[in-house]
Design a protein around this motif. Structure first.
Motif, short mmCIF file in Angstrom:
data_model
loop_
_atom_site.label_atom_id
_atom_site.label_comp_id
_atom_site.label_asym_id
_atom_site.label_seq_id
_atom_site.Cartn_x
_atom_site.Cartn_y
_atom_site.Cartn_z
N LYS A 130 61.64 -1.97 69.40
CA LYS A 130 61.57 -0.66 70.05
C LYS A 130 60.43 -0.63 71.04
O LYS A 130 59.30 -1.05 70.74
N TYR A 131 60.75 -0.17 72.25
CA TYR A 131 59.73 0.09 73.26
C TYR A 131 60.04 1.45 73.86
O TYR A 131 61.11 1.63 74.45
N ARG A 132 59.18 2.40 73.64
CA ARG A 132 59.35 3.78 74.06
C ARG A 132 60.70 4.31 73.59
O ARG A 132 60.92 4.40 72.40
N ASP A 133 61.64 4.59 74.51
CA ASP A 133 62.91 5.15 74.07
C ASP A 133 64.03 4.10 74.00
O ASP A 133 65.19 4.42 73.78
#
Length: 142
Positions: A130-133
């Motif tokens: 996961k990276y931000r959204d």
């Protein structure tokens, strides 16, 4: 750069190679982040800087402003003395802390019940990134 070798000793393969290479006039400057990255022992520092100087190589700190005048001798010796003092003091503190842990029957390593719990609840260990959204799921095939 000698990764995973203590700067408290001169038994660092790449450091020794650098000293030998200085005899071949391959470079004229050794750039260190701070003088404590060169040596943490006043004797080693003076010894190897002397060899480098004899070979026409200067040791320059990227973050410590040391002039080229006579006062540089004093400032550099103070910095080197402080580095050696700090290293010796830190070593004593670490040993004292490890002994205190041993007296309390605590383990001096990385893994504990809390770290295991954190790992089991961390979604990246099931293949989720996961990276931000943005969320990606990696599938592991055997």
């Amino acid at each position: 750069m000698d990764r995973a070798f203590s700067v408290r000793t001169d038994r660092r393969p790449d450091f020794q190679r650098m000293i030998k290479d200085s005899e071949k006039n391959m470079f004229d400057v050794v750039l260190v982040w701070k003088l404590d990255r060169f040596a943490r022992n006043r004797y080693d520092s003076a010894h190897y800087k002397s060899i480098l100087k004899r070979n026409g190589v200067k040791v320059i700190s990227a973050t410590e402003i040391i002039s080229q005048g006579a006062e540089a001798i004093l400032l550099e010796s103070l910095l080197e003395g402080y580095v050696e003092y700090y290293s010796a003091k830190l070593s004593k503190k670490v040993i004292r802390g490890m002994k205190e842990n041993a007296l309390k029957c605590k383990y001096n390593g990385e893994i504990s019940i809390n770290s295991l719990t954190r790992m089991l609840h961390n979604r990246k260990y099931i293949g989720e990134y996961k990276y931000r959204d943005v969320v990606c799921l990696t599938v592991f095939l055997q």
